[in-house]
Design an enzyme around this catalytic site. Structure first.
Site, PDB file in Angstrom:
ATOM      1  N   THR A  26       0.832  -1.205   0.000  1.00  0.00           N
ATOM      2  CA  THR A  26       0.000   0.000   0.000  1.00  0.00           C
ATOM      3  C   THR A  26       0.866   1.254   0.000  1.00  0.00           C
ATOM      4  OG1 THR A  26      -1.799  -1.133   1.138  1.00  0.00           O
ATOM      5  CG2 THR A  26      -1.779   1.271   1.249  1.00  0.00           C
ATOM      6  N   ALA A  36      -9.135   2.512   5.499  1.00  0.00           N
ATOM      7  CA  ALA A  36      -9.733   1.180   5.621  1.00  0.00           C
ATOM      8  C   ALA A  36      -9.239   0.443   6.869  1.00  0.00           C
ATOM      9  CB  ALA A  36      -9.426   0.362   4.370  1.00  0.00           C
ATOM     10  N   ALA A  53       2.165   1.261  11.276  1.00  0.00           N
ATOM     11  CA  ALA A  53       2.116   1.936   9.980  1.00  0.00           C
ATOM     12  C   ALA A  53       3.516   2.125   9.392  1.00  0.00           C
ATOM     13  CB  ALA A  53       1.388   3.269  10.120  1.00  0.00           C
ATOM     14  N   ARG A  54       4.217   3.162   9.824  1.00  0.00           N
ATOM     15  CA  ARG A  54       5.580   3.450   9.364  1.00  0.00           C
ATOM     16  C   ARG A  54       6.383   3.978  10.545  1.00  0.00           C
ATOM     17  NH1 ARG A  54       4.557   0.748   5.652  1.00  0.00           N
ATOM     18  NH2 ARG A  54       4.769   1.171   3.407  1.00  0.00           N
ATOM     19  N   ASP A  97       5.515  -2.199  15.310  1.00  0.00           N
ATOM     20  CA  ASP A  97       5.817  -3.223  14.311  1.00  0.00           C
ATOM     21  C   ASP A  97       6.755  -2.675  13.243  1.00  0.00           C
ATOM     22  OD1 ASP A  97       5.329  -5.878  13.127  1.00  0.00           O
ATOM     23  OD2 ASP A  97       4.294  -4.773  11.537  1.00  0.00           O
ATOM     24  N   GLU A 115      14.509   0.006   7.889  1.00  0.00           N
ATOM     25  CA  GLU A 115      14.258  -1.436   7.915  1.00  0.00           C
ATOM     26  C   GLU A 115      14.931  -2.110   6.717  1.00  0.00           C
ATOM     27  OE1 GLU A 115       9.770  -1.052   9.879  1.00  0.00           O
ATOM     28  OE2 GLU A 115      10.010  -1.529   7.759  1.00  0.00           O
ATOM     29  N   HIS A 142       8.011  -5.920  11.604  1.00  0.00           N
ATOM     30  CA  HIS A 142       7.187  -5.521  10.457  1.00  0.00           C
ATOM     31  C   HIS A 142       6.412  -6.716   9.883  1.00  0.00           C
ATOM     32  CE1 HIS A 142       6.827  -2.124   7.307  1.00  0.00           C
ATOM     33  NE2 HIS A 142       5.733  -2.882   7.279  1.00  0.00           N
ATOM     34  N   ALA A 194       2.902  -7.218  10.890  1.00  0.00           N
ATOM     35  CA  ALA A 194       1.465  -7.052  11.101  1.00  0.00           C
ATOM     36  C   ALA A 194       0.672  -7.341   9.830  1.00  0.00           C
ATOM     37  CB  ALA A 194       1.166  -5.638  11.603  1.00  0.00           C
ATOM     38  N   TRP A 195       1.252  -7.031   8.688  1.00  0.00           N
ATOM     39  CA  TRP A 195       0.565  -7.170   7.396  1.00  0.00           C
ATOM     40  C   TRP A 195       0.631  -8.576   6.826  1.00  0.00           C
ATOM     41  CZ3 TRP A 195       3.164  -8.671   2.893  1.00  0.00           C
ATOM     42  CH2 TRP A 195       4.555  -8.833   3.049  1.00  0.00           C
TER      43      TRP A 195
END
Length: 321
Positions: free
Chosen positions: A78, A161, A237-238, A262, A267, A288, A290-291
């Site tokens: 995304t 979302a 998120a970031r 996360d 990174e 990182h 979570a996604w």
């Protein structure tokens, strides 16, 4: 109508970043994928490509300007902060990203972090390892406070979302939800809460917005000073959204109740990061992930190819450029 063109060459620069069954596009093409791509390999690998797929490999202006045959950048994520979107627009390169694929997995991760911190899971686990329960005079330990999510206040910074999906879970837990207005906004939209007021009122703050020049270090020393001493900060998120030095100071000083992250500013953190060494029971750092549920990655992979096929047929979707 299908575009009349030579066979497309599609190059996936970092295919190891996705674990999924990636179908091949339903049009004539040449497909090349690389598990990973170093910065000095990007231009040679894309030299004769018409479509580039990247998850996190950087495609900056100086790279894009060396690729006259590139027609599309298919971002396998995304976030598009690794791609020079302005340059893509100038050069008529279509850029598409992935939308809404992680609306279940990221909110679940948010609540995993939230629950673990509110209920002091790491601290109690350490007590068990030290034998505190075994030595106790009664059936349970009261060595750390346990707090419910029910009745607490969640501040959502970012209401796309994923933010909306987090809100639905929060309401199911019986939380009060504040949708936070943009920082510095002079007009507060209906249904939104002023940025500073939300920081002061929230028991948990959760970040769900992209990283750009306006949002970098959105949360810093000033913002930590506004938060409750018991408040939690969740960031899936970031990393750059939070001033990591200020976070480190706030956690060590007990200025906030804890944090669940996360993401980091850089990174992978090859040069180290002070947060990696922060051994506190009220701080949780995950790499990182979570996604990255298998279900979410398959949805991402399917949409990635949908985006490429839509571009080929002259009807690009999910365009960011």
């Amino acid at each position: 109508m299908t575009r009349v063109a030579a066979m497309e060459k599609i190059v996936f620069l970092d295919s190891d970043s996705i674990i999924a069954d990636i179908r091949r596009p339903a049009f004539p093409h040449q497909w090349v994928d690389y598990p990973a791509t170093a910065p000095d390999q990007v231009v040679p690998r894309l030299a004769d490509a018409s479509i580039a797929i990247t998850n996190k490999v950087m495609l900056r202006r100086e790279i894009l300007e060396q690729l006259p045959g590139l027609k599309m950048v298919a971002v396998a994520a995304t976030g598009t902060d690794n791609v020079d979107i302005a340059c893509c627009r100038e050069r008529n390169i279509v850029a598409s990203n992935i939308r809404n694929y992680s609306v279940h997995t990221v909110p679940e991760h948010v609540f995993m972090l939230m629950l673990a911190l509110r209920r002091n899971m790491l601290a109690f686990r350490a007590d068990l390892r030290d034998g505190a329960w075994q030595r106790a005079d009664q059936f349970c330990l009261f060595t750390h406070p346990v707090r419910d999510l029910h009745g607490s206040t969640l501040g959502l910074i970012g209401h796309g979302a994923i933010g909306q999906a987090v809100q639905r879970l929060a309401l199911a837990f019986g939380m009060k939800v504040l949708i936070v207005e943009h920082k510095g906004a002079t007009t507060i939209r209906p249904g939104y809460t002023d940025f500073d007021s939300a920081l002061q009122e929230s028991d948990v703050l959760s970040l769900h917005l992209p990283l750009n020049p306006k949002t970098r270090h959105l949360i810093g020393a000033r913002e930590f000073g506004l938060m409750k001493s018991s408040a939690l900060l969740i960031n899936t998120a970031r990393g750059g959204l939070v001033d990591e030095s200020a976070l480190l100071d706030a956690l060590r000083a007990g200025q906030i109740g804890g944090a669940g992250f996360d993401v980091l500013d850089t990174e992978p953190p090859r040069q180290g990061n002070p947060l990696l060494d922060l051994d506190l029971p009220n701080f949780i750092l995950t790499p990182h992930i979570a996604w990255s549920s298998r279900e979410a990655m398959q949805t991402l992979a399917d949409q990635l190819i949908d985006n490429i096929e839509a571009f080929f047929h002259g009807t690009p979707q999910n365009r960011v450029a």
